[in-house]
Design an enzyme around this catalytic site. Sequence first.
Site, PDB file in Angstrom:
ATOM      1  N   GLU A   1      13.404 -13.913   0.842  1.00 35.72           N
ATOM      2  CA  GLU A   1      13.943 -14.906   1.598  1.00 35.72           C
ATOM      3  C   GLU A   1      13.184 -16.091   1.271  1.00 35.72           C
ATOM      4  O   GLU A   1      13.517 -17.161   1.828  1.00 35.72           O
ATOM      5  CB  GLU A   1      13.709 -14.521   3.095  1.00 35.72           C
ATOM      6  CG  GLU A   1      14.751 -13.427   3.521  1.00 35.72           C
ATOM      7  CD  GLU A   1      14.438 -12.714   4.992  1.00 35.72           C
ATOM      8  OE1 GLU A   1      13.484 -13.361   5.576  1.00 35.72           O
ATOM      9  OE2 GLU A   1      14.848 -11.683   5.329  1.00 35.72           O
TER      10      GLU A   1
ATOM     11  N   ASP B   1       0.913  -1.105  -0.142  1.00 38.98           N
ATOM     12  CA  ASP B   1      -0.069  -0.253  -0.055  1.00 38.98           C
ATOM     13  C   ASP B   1       0.938   1.269   0.262  1.00 38.98           C
ATOM     14  O   ASP B   1       2.011   1.375   0.746  1.00 38.98           O
ATOM     15  CB  ASP B   1      -0.763  -0.046   1.289  1.00 38.98           C
ATOM     16  CG  ASP B   1      -1.861   1.167   1.296  1.00 38.98           C
ATOM     17  OD1 ASP B   1      -2.778   1.109   0.583  1.00 38.98           O
ATOM     18  OD2 ASP B   1      -1.806   1.967   2.106  1.00 38.98           O
TER      19      ASP B   1
HETATM   20  C1  NOJ Z   1      -4.307   3.288  -0.242  1.00 37.96           C
HETATM   21  C2  NOJ Z   1      -5.473   2.228  -0.121  1.00 37.96           C
HETATM   22  O1  NOJ Z   1      -5.899   1.544  -1.290  1.00 37.96           O
HETATM   23  C3  NOJ Z   1      -6.500   3.134   0.356  1.00 37.96           C
HETATM   24  O2  NOJ Z   1      -7.788   2.556   0.343  1.00 37.96           O
HETATM   25  C4  NOJ Z   1      -6.246   3.842   1.648  1.00 37.96           C
HETATM   26  O3  NOJ Z   1      -7.491   4.885   1.828  1.00 37.96           O
HETATM   27  C5  NOJ Z   1      -5.116   4.561   1.579  1.00 37.96           C
HETATM   28  N1  NOJ Z   1      -3.921   3.756   0.995  1.00 37.96           N
HETATM   29  C6  NOJ Z   1      -4.556   4.657   3.050  1.00 37.96           C
HETATM   30  O4  NOJ Z   1      -4.046   3.575   3.654  1.00 37.96           O
END
Ligand code: NOJ
Length: 538
Positions: free
Chosen positions: A266, A212
Site C-alpha cells: 500500500e 520474524d
Molecule cells: C526469531 C528471533 O530472531 C529470535 O531472536 C527470537 O527468539 C524468536 N524469533 C522468537 O521471537
Amino acid sequence: MSTNETPKPLPASDEAWWRNAVVYEIAAISFQDSNGDGQGDLPGLLQRIDYLNWLGVGAVWLTPIYRSPNRDFGYDIADFCAVDPRFGTQEDFDEVVRALHDSGIRIILDLVPNHTSDEHAWFTESRASRSNPKADWYLWAEAGPNGGPPNNWLSRFGGSGWEWCEERRQFYYHSFLPSQPDLNWRNREVREAMASTMRFWLDRGVDGFRVDASAVLIKDDLLRDNPPDPEADDKTPPPQANMPVFTDDRPEAMDCIEYIRGVLDEYDGRLLCGEVQGKTDRIGHFYGNSKPRLNLPLNFALLDTEWNAISLQATIDAYFNAIPKGAWPDFVIGGHDKHRVASKLGQAQARILAMLLMTIRGTPFLFAGDEIGSEQVPIPAEQVRDPFERLVKGFDLGRDPERAPLRWDDTEAGGFTTGEPWLPLSGDRARNIEAQQRDGKSLLNLYRELIALRRREPCLLHGEYRPRRAQNDVFSFERSLGETEILVGLNLSGEPRLFEWQGNGLILLSSGLDRGPGKVDGPIHLKPNEGVIVKVTR
Ligand code: NOJ
C-alpha cells in the site's frame, strides 16, 4: 523541522533501493547507552548516526524496540505500537528516523507477527474465557485424552509447545517461550490487527520490515503429531527431536506472507525481508510466484557452510540455483541469533568474508560489530540472560555471546555506557571502533573501502554473477555489466596461493595489508588469506 512532526519517508524514486543498500542490523540494547542504565537506547543510537554515515551503510534494521517484558530480547511484545521506555519515547524514535533519513539511510523494523507477549492486552482478553471477542485470536486446544498436551509439538525453547490455562481449561500453543503465545493467523481479525500495526510504523516513515519467524505463522489445523526425526541423536538438542512438518513451513503460511506483503505494498518503495527456516532449496518459495511474498528471504548459507573454497562454491551455487529467475539475492553474515562469524573463521579470513560479502551479487546484511571482527564474548553462568541458554543447556545454543554490547573504545565499559553494561563487553579491548577507525589497515577500514567501491562500481551492484571453478583453495567469480568485467579471487588458505586467470586488468582493491591498486596481467600470487578485486581491461 519541529520535533513532533511525523518523519517523512525518503523519496521512493528508486523502488528497489534495497538492492543497493548494505543493511546493518542494530540491537539497540547493545549499541549505545545514553543514560547510564547499562542498556543501549534510541538517544544513544542517535549519537552514533555519524558513524553509520562514515561506514556507508544504506539501511539499518532495528531489532524490537516495542513495549515488552523483555523475556526474549524484546521478541515478546506487549504493545506493537509503543516504544518501550527502556529505549526512550516515540519522539526519540521519530528523531532517529529523521536523522537517518537526513543521512540517506533507510530504517527497517522487526515485525513479529507470530506471537505476542502473554502481557499483551489481546492475550489477557483471549485467555479470560472461551467466549470473549478475542477468544479465537490465539491457538487454543482441548487437552489430549490423558489430560496432557493436545499433541507432541515442541517449543523451540524446550519442552512441550503447549501450556495449560486454568481460566479456559484449555491449552494454548507457543512456538517459543510459554510467555510468547502464538497468534491464530487463520483469524481474519488477527490479520487486520497486525496490518494496523504495520501501517502505524509505515505512516511514521519506516522503510520496511524484517518479518520474524515468517515460516511458522500457520500450524496444522488437524493438530497432527510431528514425526520423530530419524537422524536425531544425542547431539540433537531436544527441541529438534521431531521433524516439524506440521508446525513449520506449512504451505498455508505463504498466504499470510502474501497478506503482509499486500499491506506493505500500500506504500511506495518499502522492503519486506524475512527470517525463513529450512534448507536452501526452500528459499525460492518465499519470494512468491504469481503473488509476491518477501523481497528478500534472508539467506544464512554463508554462516552455515564449511569454510573452504570447494564447500563455498557448492553453497553459493545451490543458493543461486534455488532462487527464482529475476529474484534479488541476499547474503547474511551475522545476526542476533547467530554465533559471531569471526570466531568461526578467525580474523584473517574475516577479511576474505568481507570481500566476498561486498562483491557478490545481492544485498549484504551484517550485524553491528561484524565490521570490527567482534567475536563471541564468554558470559559467566550467573550473567546469562538468554532463555534459550537457560532452558536448553549443553548445546551451545545461547545467544548472549553475540549480543554483547559494542565496543566503541578501549575503556572498561567500551564507550558503550557510563553504568554497568547489561551483558559483559569483550575483554579484547584493542578490538574497538575508535582504534580501527584510526588504523587504515583494519577490518573496519576494509569494510568501509569495500562499501565505497561497491557504490562506485555499478557492476558490483547490478552485474551478473558468473561462477569460476574453485581451485587451489582460491574461490573466485566474475561480475559483468555491459562491457565491464570484474574478477574476484579469494585465497581461503593461510598459505600463498596462485589465482589463475588470463588477461590484463587493474587491481581495484586487495584485502591484504601491502598490495595497493595497480596493473596486473594474468595469474596473481596471492598472499596467505588475501583476496583481490580485479577490473579486467582486455
Ligand atoms: C526469531 C528471533 O530472531 C529470535 O531472536 C527470537 O527468539 C524468536 N524469533 C522468537 O521471537
